[in-house]
Design an enzyme around this catalytic site. Structure first.
Site, PDB file in Angstrom:
ATOM      1  N   GLU A   1       1.302  -1.057  -7.598  1.00  0.00           N
ATOM      2  CA  GLU A   1       0.928  -2.467  -7.766  1.00  0.00           C
ATOM      3  C   GLU A   1       1.967  -3.205  -8.607  1.00  0.00           C
ATOM      4  OE1 GLU A   1      -3.820  -2.902  -7.514  1.00  0.00           O
ATOM      5  OE2 GLU A   1      -3.175  -1.495  -9.070  1.00  0.00           O
TER       6      GLU A   1
ATOM      7  N   GLU B   1      -6.564   5.132  -5.439  1.00  0.00           N
ATOM      8  CA  GLU B   1      -7.688   4.798  -6.315  1.00  0.00           C
ATOM      9  C   GLU B   1      -9.056   5.133  -5.734  1.00  0.00           C
ATOM     10  OE1 GLU B   1      -4.439   1.761  -7.481  1.00  0.00           O
ATOM     11  OE2 GLU B   1      -5.077   2.881  -5.712  1.00  0.00           O
TER      12      GLU B   1
END
Length: 685
Positions: free
Chosen positions: A107, A127
């Protein structure tokens, strides 16, 4: 400025380095330090472009998982603040990715204008394995780089992609070899001359076909098996079709709901539990492990062959021993067929298959194992046979060679004594079938096993891609000892009136991968039968014993391998078919034992199977067979199909309350055998 980061000047290029080992996670202090350096580089007229990279091992880590559920220090810049600052930077920013870049690390990288990645590196958003979607813009930026379909697949599955694929998808802009810093500086100078950069957040997302999300939602729900996180990931990816700010807001709302969920708490528990399982409390973590290059496997049957494949896959030289040439040839043929099948399915290239088979050396003479650094014995469960093998190994192998037994039940200390003065080299390495696929590996700590032998076995387990757990010596170690009481209750419930189908359905509805009767048929009923016969003299004649499984075996019903067990199986089909004859047999054994059959609820099935399991887990923990409660959870989630989203049996019991479990165990103890509350359970309650 924070000592967790630093700024270097390389002509017109500013290089910002993260120095927060071991993984350069965004712990408090790191984002603020990076933002400070970013602002300084932005303000410096000599700086034309900015490179962000990890120090040490070169990782760029994401959110600090240890901070999940904890308040962030007031006034301290966060991961989100850093990502916003990178996104708004007017000068070209380049993320130099020197290793696998996953989760929040990716990210951060996607908030830069460009990304370069070393050959052999991977990128991904795993995740979902922690019960959450990416929460810092990952579900919004990845579709803008890779497209909706590829991004959805990566985020929902949690599976990373390699450098070549990442370049094809547009996730990275260049793949480089060798030292990344010179490549990053050169690329940064190119981008500085390429004109004003466009933030990833400003890019458009191409809408998929109208039915794309409908189909994907159906597929995801089927694969999710009751887990919320995969569907949450899908919702976030779908939100990428909105304007970036709106999509990011929705992603954050979904993330915050997930991170506070029981599912996420359980999966975080498993994340830390698997890392703790390899630590041995009374052994110095700096204890060196021995070098292992050549491994010998004794026994070329199903288990031995599977172990050999796991070792070959990990790059070891493997010797496979069988005394009979015919058995050895059959074992080697099975190994070769496994690799041929993988090639046919596109999972392996011919050159890889050939390399692995070339590393396999079939032998019939145990004297040839002198060259081995590790020997794993995988013959049938007979103490006398195993002791004879280990006595020979102690003479044949060089000093320091680890001598491991794959026994499922036999006392490893009894086996070890046969090795004489080599007793410190002996331990258990209990693989689970199929050994080349199952993740769990129990490292059984014999009383006199040396610290170096244990650390070496753990290192080998990790190299094999297994999840190793250290267990003490007892009948069945951690997993099988506990699973036996679970299986016992399932059989008792059947005798009392439940059908195999009802029991299996109740347990799979709870979340187990397979019901106990389906598992028994899959494993083979003859294995447990042999164990029961070997220990029959130890059985308390005053306690209840169900003869039903023995009778099935006497009839030649060994499960899937014979097409008949608790269920029937059609040729080539693993789907269990209920058999009225088995239920009639249960009625007969109940009558003989004076048991009045009755209707049994699914709730009672779940309670009796799981509370018996938890009670035994507590006993085992109290005895020191497992080092910590979380080790039991690791064993059952990785080896016995317990749902990860419930965190394992001990985590699950803690959440519902050990006092609740104790009350039920005490209640069942009034009317059922084997239900004495353990000291361990009483202690935890």
């Amino acid at each position: 400025m924070s000592d967790l980061t630093r700024l270097e000047q390389h002509g017109p290029i500013a290089v910002i380095v993260i120095e927060n080992p071991p993984v350069n996670a965004m712990s408090p202090g790191v984002p603020g330090g990076l933002i400070g350096h970013l602002r300084a580089a932005e303000a410096d007229p000599q700086v034309k472009a900015i490179v962000l990279m990890g120090g040490g091992r070169g990782l760029i880590g994401g959110a600090d998982i240890a901070m999940f559920g904890k308040p962030w220090p007031e006034g301290e810049p966060s991961l989100h603040t850093l990502i916003a600052a990178l996104d708004a930077c007017p000068k070209p920013t380049i993320a130099a990715l020197q290793a696998h870049t996953l989760g929040g690390g990716l990210e951060i990288a996607m908030s830069c204008h460009y990304r370069i990645l070393v050959e052999g590196g991977m990128v991904g958003q795993p995740e979902v394995n922690l019960g959450i979607p990416p929460g810092a813009g990952g579900t919004q930026r990845l579709p803008r780089l890779a497209g909706i379909a590829a991004a959805a697949d990566m985020i929902i599955s949690g599976k990373p992609v390699g450098a070549k694929k990442a370049l094809e998808l547009g996730i990275v802009d260049r793949v480089v070899s060798g030292d990344i810093l010179p490549a990053a500086l050169s690329f940064a100078e190119e981008m500085a001359e390429a004109g004003e950069p466009v933030a990833v957040s400003a890019r458009a997302v191409e809408a998929p076909a109208p039915e794309f999300f409908v189909t994907l939602r159906e597929q995801t729900a089927k694969r999710a098996k009751g887990m919320r996180a995969p569907l949450a990931c899908l919702e976030c990816v779908e939100a990428s079709l909105l304007p970036f700010a709106e999509g990011s807001k929705k992603e954050r709302e979904i993330f915050e709901a997930c991170v506070a969920s029981e599912e996420a708490a359980a999966l975080r528990h498993m994340f830390f539990a698997e890392r703790a399982a390899t630590k041995i409390a009374d052994i110095d973590p700096k204890t060196p492990s021995r070098t292992v290059k050549t491994v010998a496997v004794i026994g070329a049957g199903t288990m031995g062959g599977g172990i050999a494949i796991a070792l070959l896959d990990a790059g070891y030289q493997v010797m496979l021993l069988e005394r009979a040439q015919q058995a050895l040839d059959a074992g080697c043929a099975r190994i070769e067929k496994n690799y041929q099948d993988q090639v046919a399915k596109g999972r392996l290239k011919d050159v890889q298959k050939d390399a692995r088979l070339a590393a396999l050396k079939p032998v019939t003479d145990i004297e040839e194992l002198a060259a081995a650094d590790l020997v794993i014995e995988a013959v049938f469960e007979d103490l006398a046979v195993k002791r004879e093998i280990f006595a020979t190994l102690a003479r044949v192998t060089k000093p320091g060679t680890i001598l491991a037994t794959n026994t499922s039940y036999i006392d490893v200390n009894e086996i070890a004594t046969a090795a004489g003065d080599r007793v410190s080299d002996v331990l258990g390495m209990h693989f689970f079938s199929p050994a080349n696929i199952m993740k769990l590996l129990e490292i059984v700590r014999a009383d006199k096993a040396s610290p170096e032998a244990l650390t070496t076995a753990l290192a080998v387990g990790k190299k094999l891609g297994k999840t190793p757990v250290v267990a003490g010596v007892c009948d069945g170690f951690i997993g099988n000892r506990i699973y036996n009481v679970y299986r016992r209750e399932a059989i008792f419930l059947m005798e009392e009136g439940a059908s195999p189908t009802q029991v299996d359905r109740a347990m799979t509805s709870f979340g187990m991968a397979l019901g106990p009767f389906a598992v028994m048929d899959l494993a083979g009923l003859d294995i447990a039968w042999a164990q029961r016969k070997a220990t029959a003299h130890l059985r308390d004649p005053n306690k209840r014993y169900c003869t039903l499984p023995d009778r099935l075996c006497e009839m030649g019903r060994f499960g899937q391998k014979t097409g008949r067990g608790f269920y029937l199986y059609e040729p080539g089909n693993r789907k269990p078919v209920p058999d009225p004859n088995v239920e009639a047999l249960a009625e007969d054994t109940a009558k003989e034992s004076g048991i009045t059959r009755r209707e049994i609820t699914d709730q009672e099935i779940v309670e009796r199977c799981l509370y018996a399991l938890v009670n035994e887990s507590c006993a085992l923990l109290h005895e020191g067979i497992a080092q910590r409660a979380s080790d039991v959870d690791v064993v059952f989630c990785n080896g016995y199909g317990f749902p990860r989203q419930l965190g394992g049996p001990m985590f699950w019991a803690e959440r519902i309350g050990f006092d609740t479990v104790l009350a039920k165990v005490t209640e069942y103890s009034q009317s059922h055998d084997f239900w004495e509350p353990s000291v361990g359970l009483k202690t935890l309650a």
